[in-house]
Design a protein around this motif. Structure first.
Motif, mmCIF file in Angstrom:
data_model
loop_
_atom_site.group_PDB
_atom_site.id
_atom_site.type_symbol
_atom_site.label_atom_id
_atom_site.label_comp_id
_atom_site.label_asym_id
_atom_site.label_seq_id
_atom_site.Cartn_x
_atom_site.Cartn_y
_atom_site.Cartn_z
ATOM 1 N N PHE A 64 -8.328 -2.908 2.332
ATOM 2 C CA PHE A 64 -9.313 -3.980 1.838
ATOM 3 C C PHE A 64 -10.780 -3.496 2.506
ATOM 4 O O PHE A 64 -10.699 -3.735 3.527
ATOM 5 C CB PHE A 64 -8.897 -5.294 1.822
ATOM 6 C CG PHE A 64 -7.614 -5.603 1.263
ATOM 7 C CD1 PHE A 64 -6.202 -5.322 1.938
ATOM 8 C CD2 PHE A 64 -7.694 -5.950 0.003
ATOM 9 C CE1 PHE A 64 -5.007 -5.664 1.396
ATOM 10 C CE2 PHE A 64 -6.451 -6.291 -0.642
ATOM 11 C CZ PHE A 64 -5.336 -6.159 -0.088
ATOM 12 N N ILE A 79 -9.968 -2.690 -3.224
ATOM 13 C CA ILE A 79 -8.617 -2.279 -2.877
ATOM 14 C C ILE A 79 -8.277 -0.888 -3.072
ATOM 15 O O ILE A 79 -8.444 -0.492 -4.196
ATOM 16 C CB ILE A 79 -7.674 -3.331 -3.460
ATOM 17 C CG1 ILE A 79 -8.097 -4.891 -3.424
ATOM 18 C CG2 ILE A 79 -6.246 -3.470 -2.960
ATOM 19 C CD1 ILE A 79 -7.354 -5.764 -4.412
ATOM 20 N N ASP A 86 0.121 -6.646 -4.214
ATOM 21 C CA ASP A 86 -1.328 -6.900 -4.462
ATOM 22 C C ASP A 86 -1.450 -7.882 -5.910
ATOM 23 O O ASP A 86 -2.659 -8.381 -5.891
ATOM 24 C CB ASP A 86 -2.244 -5.825 -4.370
ATOM 25 C CG ASP A 86 -2.485 -4.918 -3.114
ATOM 26 O OD1 ASP A 86 -2.382 -3.858 -3.034
ATOM 27 O OD2 ASP A 86 -1.949 -5.567 -1.951
#
Lengths: 118, 114
Positions: A64, A79, A86
């Motif tokens: 991240f 990301i 996620d």
């Protein structure tokens, strides 16, 4: 008053790909902090990453990272190598850095639902 | 180390009733905040307490009240419940005085008012 805007209600990404979530904010303060939280279906709000406004260097935390543009009041989350875990609602949040004794309340955006596809 | 804990996890009440929600902060954290999250929206700030003193209050009616105990745990009380009070109530604790006062959240209490 301060506001946080997330203009993407929903996004999807293929597993292992990269995705960027957008956030803009408005505040009259010069010292503040920005956060990204994720909220999976379990409802637990989990801290993803944080950025101190006085730091020019963009924060990173494993897969991240953020792109913090203070002049534009923009704070996007990238990301990398997306994983199925996620999948969650992602919230951008702002808190003013105030003097001791005063409230440090988070102001949240409306969230972006991210779905990672297999 | 245990994170923020909240009880109960779910609650069903009827209009006009009163409810008390409980929160235990992370060990060593002295500040507790409460947020209301209506379905499909981001959390809204209700209260923040530090060392048993109210530090701030959001735009909520006086039906909402809270307190913090000497062990830093906290209770949120809502009187005269309305249908619109149905929401996820989140508690967050923070290490007040830290350079970045990050708030860590509990799992929430889901309140349904019928």
């Amino acid at each position: 008053a301060q506001t946080v805007t997330q203009s993407q209600p929903e996004m999807s990404v293929q597993e292992a790909e990269t995705v960027t979530l957008s956030c803009t904010y408005d505040t009259s303060e010069s010292n503040y902090y920005l956060f990204w939280y994720k909220q999976p279906p379990s409802r637990q709000m989990i801290l993803v990453i944080r950025q101190e406004a006085y730091k020019q260097q963009n924060a990173t935390e494993n897969r991240f990272s953020v792109n913090f543009q203070k002049a534009a009041k923009s704070f996007s989350l990238k990301i990398s190598d997306s994983q199925l875990g996620d999948t969650a609602m992602y919230f951008c949040a702002l808190v003013r850095r105030r003097s001791s004794g005063s409230a440090r309340q988070l102001t949240f955006g409306s969230g972006t639902q991210l779905t990672v596809l297999p | 180390d245990a994170g923020v804990t909240q009880s109960p996890t779910h609650l069903i009440k009827t209009r006009g009733q009163q409810v008390t929600l409980r929160c235990s902060p992370i060990s060593g954290h002295k500040s507790v905040s409460w947020y209301q999250q209506v379905l499909g929206q981001g959390p809204q700030f209700i209260f923040q307490y530090y060392e048993k003193e109210e530090r701030g209050r959001g735009n909520f009616p006086d039906r909402f009240s809270a307190r913090q105990f000497p062990n830093y745990s906290s209770e949120l009380n809502v009187n005269a419940l309305l249908l619109g009070d149905s929401a996820l109530y989140l508690c967050a604790s923070s290490l007040a005085g830290a350079s970045v006062e990050t708030q860590y959240f509990g799992p929430g209490t889901r309140l349904l008012v019928l």
